[in-house]
Design a protein around this motif. Structure first.
Motif, PDB file in Angstrom:
ATOM      1  N   VAL A 186      10.056   2.224   2.374  1.00 14.15           N
ATOM      2  CA  VAL A 186       9.172   1.487   1.465  1.00 14.15           C
ATOM      3  C   VAL A 186       7.825   2.207   1.353  1.00 14.15           C
ATOM      4  O   VAL A 186       7.185   2.514   2.359  1.00 14.15           O
ATOM      5  N   PHE A 187       7.430   2.490   0.125  1.00 14.29           N
ATOM      6  CA  PHE A 187       6.145   3.128  -0.165  1.00 14.29           C
ATOM      7  C   PHE A 187       5.275   2.117  -0.916  1.00 14.29           C
ATOM      8  O   PHE A 187       5.757   1.416  -1.800  1.00 14.29           O
ATOM      9  N   SER A 188       3.989   2.086  -0.606  1.00 11.37           N
ATOM     10  CA  SER A 188       3.063   1.151  -1.256  1.00 11.37           C
ATOM     11  C   SER A 188       1.944   1.928  -1.948  1.00 11.37           C
ATOM     12  O   SER A 188       1.489   2.961  -1.447  1.00 11.37           O
ATOM     13  N   GLY A 189       1.516   1.412  -3.111  1.00 16.53           N
ATOM     14  CA  GLY A 189       0.462   2.128  -3.824  1.00 16.53           C
ATOM     15  C   GLY A 189      -0.076   1.387  -5.013  1.00 16.53           C
ATOM     16  O   GLY A 189      -0.036   0.150  -5.072  1.00 16.53           O
ATOM     17  N   LYS A 190      -0.547   2.132  -6.029  1.00 11.43           N
ATOM     18  CA  LYS A 190      -1.185   1.544  -7.207  1.00 11.43           C
ATOM     19  C   LYS A 190      -0.837   2.341  -8.457  1.00 11.43           C
ATOM     20  O   LYS A 190      -0.419   3.490  -8.390  1.00 11.43           O
TER      21      LYS A 190
END
Length: 237
Positions: A186-190
């Motif tokens: 899982v990768f998190s960002g904007k």
């Protein structure tokens, strides 16, 4: 030129392995369908039996839904149902053929000039087929092509990419490895400037999203933990 050589080396290994896998996994129903015999022409037919008045079924009155004609344009052409973003989402596993648009064109020439650029995340959530090309310039002896599914969720200021690993082909070894048992990453960002970044075990940057001929595409790069450069491509359906 280095990029082309690296991609060609990975493509040759992947093509050979996918061919062997395809031959071994031809669905049995395709083979049985090919073995079915067509009806023999010229067979004798019996005359139809005319039912008596008592046996005749009453006429069927169509429902209101059946009476409604399909929507048409002013010229009389029937309008096809509009494809929604939800219908483009796919969890079908990818293969090399899904990414020939990238490995044979966009990786060298860039996004087509007539493509419709997508500049907001609203129409992009859902699942995609994905490809990661490692060491595209063949500088680290680490050339590989990894196939997976990527689910994009969330909003512009808080999004996530879930990487569901599937299969990897190592060009220098000429071998493929199944990754379906690997835990999802899982990768998190904007969302920023018509693209996105997301960090996890490394960082993924998808810099361009676009639509063409009823499909959605995305291209970008990945910073891997060991520093090996990588290219990323997404497509759906």
């Amino acid at each position: 030129m280095k990029l082309k050589k690296g991609l060609i080396a990975a493509l040759i290994a992947a093509n050979l392995l996918m061919l062997v896998i395809g031959i071994l996994t031809i669905p049995p129903n395709l083979r049985s369908a090919a073995e079915k015999e067509s009806p023999v022409p010229g067979t004798e037919q019996t005359a139809p039996i005319t039912p008596s008045p008592e046996e005749e079924a009453p006429p069927v009155t169509p429902s209101p839904e059946e009476k409604t004609p399909p929507a048409t344009t002013e010229s009389g052409d029937i309008l096809a149902p509009k494809e929604t973003d939800a219908s483009l989402s796919t969890e079908e596993r990818p293969d090399l053929e899904d990414f020939l648009w990238y490995t044979e064109d966009v990786a060298y020439n860039g996004v087509p000039a007539d493509a419709n650029i997508i500049d907001n995340i609203g129409s992009l959530t859902g699942s995609w087929k994905a490809l990661i090309v490692y060491d595209p310039d063949n500088e680290y002896d680490a050339g590989a092509m990894e196939f997976l599914n990527v689910a994009l969720a969330g909003a512009a200021d808080s999004l996530s990419l879930t990487l569901d690993w599937y299969q990897i082909f190592w060009a220098n070894e000429g071998e493929s490895f199944d990754e379906t048992d690997m835990e999802d990453s899982v990768f998190s960002g904007k969302w920023e400037s018509s693209g996105l970044w997301a960090s996890g075990v490394g960082t993924i940057r998808l810099t361009q999203f676009y639509e063409q001929s009823g499909k959605q595409y995305a291209v970008g790069t990945m910073d891997t933990p060991d520093g090996t450069p990588a290219l990323v491509a997404l497509v759906r359906p």
